[in-house]
Design a protein around this motif. Structure first.
Motif, PDB file in Angstrom:
ATOM      1  N   ALA A  19       1.095  -1.176   0.159  1.00  8.24           N
ATOM      2  CA  ALA A  19      -0.111  -0.024  -0.049  1.00  8.24           C
ATOM      3  C   ALA A  19       0.886   1.185   0.225  1.00  8.24           C
ATOM      4  CB  ALA A  19      -0.896   0.096   1.269  1.00  8.24           C
ATOM      5  N   VAL A  20       2.103   1.246   0.445  1.00 10.19           N
ATOM      6  CA  VAL A  20       2.822   2.321   0.760  1.00 10.19           C
ATOM      7  C   VAL A  20       3.815   2.582  -0.434  1.00 10.19           C
ATOM      8  CG1 VAL A  20       2.209   2.610   3.096  1.00 10.19           C
ATOM      9  CG2 VAL A  20       4.538   1.734   2.501  1.00 10.19           C
ATOM     10  N   ILE A  21       4.416   1.503  -0.895  1.00  8.99           N
ATOM     11  CA  ILE A  21       5.619   1.605  -2.023  1.00  8.99           C
ATOM     12  C   ILE A  21       4.947   2.439  -3.111  1.00  8.99           C
ATOM     13  CG2 ILE A  21       6.967   0.306  -3.430  1.00  8.99           C
ATOM     14  CD1 ILE A  21       7.471  -1.478  -1.047  1.00  8.99           C
ATOM     15  N   ASP A  22       5.560   3.476  -3.380  1.00  8.35           N
ATOM     16  CA  ASP A  22       5.311   4.270  -4.451  1.00  8.35           C
ATOM     17  C   ASP A  22       6.360   4.096  -5.723  1.00  8.35           C
ATOM     18  OD1 ASP A  22       4.832   6.251  -6.243  1.00  8.35           O
ATOM     19  OD2 ASP A  22       4.180   7.950  -4.652  1.00  8.35           O
ATOM     20  N   SER A  23       5.874   3.537  -6.782  1.00  3.59           N
ATOM     21  CA  SER A  23       6.930   3.365  -8.118  1.00  3.59           C
ATOM     22  C   SER A  23       7.422   4.522  -8.658  1.00  3.59           C
ATOM     23  CB  SER A  23       6.317   2.281  -9.020  1.00  3.59           C
ATOM     24  OG  SER A  23       5.065   2.863  -9.278  1.00  3.59           O
ATOM     25  N   ASN A  24       6.563   5.813  -8.356  1.00  3.56           N
ATOM     26  CA  ASN A  24       6.950   6.827  -8.930  1.00  3.56           C
ATOM     27  C   ASN A  24       7.803   7.752  -8.354  1.00  3.56           C
ATOM     28  OD1 ASN A  24       4.731   6.622 -10.962  1.00  3.56           O
ATOM     29  ND2 ASN A  24       3.426   7.145  -9.564  1.00  3.56           N
ATOM     30  N   ILE A  25       8.446   7.487  -7.261  1.00  2.00           N
ATOM     31  CA  ILE A  25       9.543   8.081  -6.401  1.00  2.00           C
ATOM     32  C   ILE A  25      10.836   7.347  -6.299  1.00  2.00           C
ATOM     33  CG2 ILE A  25       7.558   9.438  -5.017  1.00  2.00           C
ATOM     34  CD1 ILE A  25       8.564   7.777  -2.595  1.00  2.00           C
ATOM     35  N   SER A  26      11.822   7.921  -6.115  1.00  2.00           N
ATOM     36  CA  SER A  26      13.132   7.420  -5.768  1.00  2.00           C
ATOM     37  C   SER A  26      13.043   6.264  -4.738  1.00  2.00           C
ATOM     38  CB  SER A  26      14.210   8.323  -5.751  1.00  2.00           C
ATOM     39  OG  SER A  26      14.221   9.019  -4.510  1.00  2.00           O
ATOM     40  N   TRP A  27      14.190   5.600  -4.379  1.00  2.00           N
ATOM     41  CA  TRP A  27      14.409   4.688  -3.136  1.00  2.00           C
ATOM     42  C   TRP A  27      14.352   5.374  -1.840  1.00  2.00           C
ATOM     43  CZ3 TRP A  27      18.397   6.225  -0.440  1.00  2.00           C
ATOM     44  CH2 TRP A  27      19.572   6.810  -1.107  1.00  2.00           C
ATOM     45  N   ILE A  28      14.567   6.616  -1.898  1.00  2.00           N
ATOM     46  CA  ILE A  28      14.719   7.349  -0.603  1.00  2.00           C
ATOM     47  C   ILE A  28      13.405   7.136   0.349  1.00  2.00           C
ATOM     48  CG2 ILE A  28      15.279   9.432   0.764  1.00  2.00           C
ATOM     49  CD1 ILE A  28      17.056  10.265  -1.666  1.00  2.00           C
ATOM     50  N   GLY A  29      12.436   7.944  -0.400  1.00  2.00           N
ATOM     51  CA  GLY A  29      11.137   7.706   0.538  1.00  2.00           C
ATOM     52  C   GLY A  29      10.591   6.318   0.680  1.00  2.00           C
ATOM     53  N   ASN A  30      10.877   5.461  -0.186  1.00  2.00           N
ATOM     54  CA  ASN A  30      10.241   4.141  -0.143  1.00  2.00           C
ATOM     55  C   ASN A  30      10.946   3.242   0.859  1.00  2.00           C
ATOM     56  OD1 ASN A  30       7.949   3.858  -2.175  1.00  2.00           O
ATOM     57  ND2 ASN A  30       9.886   4.042  -3.802  1.00  2.00           N
ATOM     58  N   THR A  31      12.349   3.379   1.140  1.00  2.00           N
ATOM     59  CA  THR A  31      13.014   2.662   1.940  1.00  2.00           C
ATOM     60  C   THR A  31      12.729   3.397   3.564  1.00  2.00           C
ATOM     61  OG1 THR A  31      15.104   3.949   1.428  1.00  2.00           O
ATOM     62  CG2 THR A  31      14.772   1.797   0.608  1.00  2.00           C
ATOM     63  N   ALA A  32      12.673   4.712   3.335  1.00  2.00           N
ATOM     64  CA  ALA A  32      12.145   5.353   4.839  1.00  2.00           C
ATOM     65  C   ALA A  32      10.945   4.980   5.261  1.00  2.00           C
ATOM     66  CB  ALA A  32      12.166   6.809   4.544  1.00  2.00           C
ATOM     67  N   ASN A  33      10.085   4.642   4.379  1.00  2.00           N
ATOM     68  CA  ASN A  33       8.622   4.310   4.756  1.00  2.00           C
ATOM     69  C   ASN A  33       8.935   2.716   5.120  1.00  2.00           C
ATOM     70  OD1 ASN A  33       6.814   6.292   4.989  1.00  2.00           O
ATOM     71  ND2 ASN A  33       6.307   6.151   2.736  1.00  2.00           N
ATOM     72  N   LEU A  34       9.560   2.014   4.360  1.00  2.00           N
ATOM     73  CA  LEU A  34       9.854   0.525   4.776  1.00  2.00           C
ATOM     74  C   LEU A  34      10.407   0.325   6.387  1.00  2.00           C
ATOM     75  CD1 LEU A  34      10.562  -2.061   2.214  1.00  2.00           C
ATOM     76  CD2 LEU A  34       8.343  -1.337   2.746  1.00  2.00           C
ATOM     77  N   CYS A  35      11.389   1.281   6.519  1.00  2.00           N
ATOM     78  CA  CYS A  35      11.880   0.991   7.973  1.00  2.00           C
ATOM     79  C   CYS A  35      10.882   1.408   8.965  1.00  2.00           C
ATOM     80  CB  CYS A  35      12.905   2.303   8.198  1.00  2.00           C
ATOM     81  SG  CYS A  35      14.424   1.957   7.279  1.00  2.00           S
ATOM     82  N   LEU A 146       9.773  -9.050   0.896  1.00  2.00           N
ATOM     83  CA  LEU A 146       9.581  -7.388   1.316  1.00  2.00           C
ATOM     84  C   LEU A 146      10.607  -6.309   0.436  1.00  2.00           C
ATOM     85  CD1 LEU A 146       8.039  -5.446   2.939  1.00  2.00           C
ATOM     86  CD2 LEU A 146       9.913  -5.428   4.468  1.00  2.00           C
ATOM     87  N   VAL A 147      11.855  -6.841   0.271  1.00  2.00           N
ATOM     88  CA  VAL A 147      12.529  -5.779  -0.416  1.00  2.00           C
ATOM     89  C   VAL A 147      12.547  -5.994  -1.888  1.00  2.00           C
ATOM     90  CG1 VAL A 147      14.310  -5.733   1.404  1.00  2.00           C
ATOM     91  CG2 VAL A 147      14.853  -7.442  -0.363  1.00  2.00           C
ATOM     92  N   LYS A 148      12.098  -7.205  -2.270  1.00  2.00           N
ATOM     93  CA  LYS A 148      11.878  -7.514  -3.684  1.00  2.00           C
ATOM     94  C   LYS A 148      10.743  -6.729  -4.279  1.00  2.00           C
ATOM     95  CE  LYS A 148      13.421 -11.979  -4.640  1.00  2.00           C
ATOM     96  NZ  LYS A 148      13.480 -12.979  -3.579  1.00  2.00           N
ATOM     97  N   ARG A 149       9.955  -5.902  -3.286  1.00  2.00           N
ATOM     98  CA  ARG A 149       8.829  -5.052  -3.860  1.00  2.00           C
ATOM     99  C   ARG A 149       9.059  -3.680  -3.795  1.00  2.00           C
ATOM    100  NH1 ARG A 149       6.059  -9.087  -1.273  1.00  2.00           N
ATOM    101  NH2 ARG A 149       3.911  -9.109  -1.633  1.00  2.00           N
ATOM    102  N   LEU A 150      10.667  -3.454  -3.767  1.00  2.00           N
ATOM    103  CA  LEU A 150      11.237  -2.007  -3.846  1.00  2.00           C
ATOM    104  C   LEU A 150      11.508  -1.766  -5.295  1.00  2.00           C
ATOM    105  CD1 LEU A 150      13.504  -1.817  -0.777  1.00  2.00           C
ATOM    106  CD2 LEU A 150      11.655  -0.275  -1.132  1.00  2.00           C
ATOM    107  N   PRO A 151      11.046  -0.628  -5.906  1.00  2.00           N
ATOM    108  CA  PRO A 151      11.448  -0.407  -7.311  1.00  2.00           C
ATOM    109  C   PRO A 151      12.823   0.101  -7.391  1.00  2.00           C
ATOM    110  CG  PRO A 151       9.912   1.279  -6.359  1.00  2.00           C
ATOM    111  CD  PRO A 151       9.901   0.282  -5.293  1.00  2.00           C
TER     112      PRO A 151
END
Ligand code: SME
Length: 152
Positions: A19-35, A146-151
């Motif tokens: 629900a939170v991983i956003d493929s339109n942004i860079s890794w910074i926001g997505n990994t911050a949210n995963l933490c 989980l990490v495989k979901r990161l774009p």
């Protein structure tokens, strides 16, 4: 924590991650949210990402927890070893891991999961616990998913 309780937390975590991983942004926001998501379920001592930078070192990225080492070389520490060997490393007792980098004296066990773009490791997820023997194959199974979901 029982294996079933851990599995249930991770199943919920995967749903929330989708629900939170956003493929339109860079890794910074997505990994911050995963933490933040991981910590909302598990409250580990430290949870964060290191990224392979242009100098071919692991560089500190988003994390939750106390301040940490900023640069780790290839093959050094648990993180650099997971990067070099391109596989998840579970350390039941960090004091027994030769070359362990102690960012915090409070950490006693650790898991590091490499993140791939194609065949290449581009980052690692590192989680530290103040307890010994915190991480097992259930953590490995779900954190790898989980990490495989990161774009990347
Ligand atoms: N213990 C890690 C270093 C990173 S910190 O734990 C946040 C290692 O040995 O690579």
């Amino acid at each position: 924590m029982t294996k079933q309780a851990k599995q249930e937390l991770y199943e919920q975590l995967l749903i929330e991650a989708d629900a939170v991983i956003d493929s339109n942004i860079s890794w910074i926001g997505n990994t911050a949210n995963l933490c933040a998501l991981i910590q909302s379920h598990f409250q580990h001592w430290w949870c964060g990402f290191y990224f392979v930078n242009t100098n071919n070192q692991l560089e500190l990225g988003p994390f939750v927890g106390p301040v940490a080492c900023t640069l780790i070389s290839h093959g050094k520490g648990v993180c650099g070893t997971a990067w070099k060997e391109q596989k998840t490393i579970i350390v039941p007792d960090v004091h027994q891991f030769e070359g362990h980098i102690a960012c915090s004296a409070a950490s006693n066990s650790e898991i590091v999961v490499p993140i791939f773009k194609g065949e290449t490791t581009v980052a690692v997820l590192d989680i530290d616990s103040v307890e010994f023997n915190t991480f097992d194959e259930t953590d490995q199974y779900y954190l790898e998913r989980l990490v495989k979901r990161l774009p990347f």
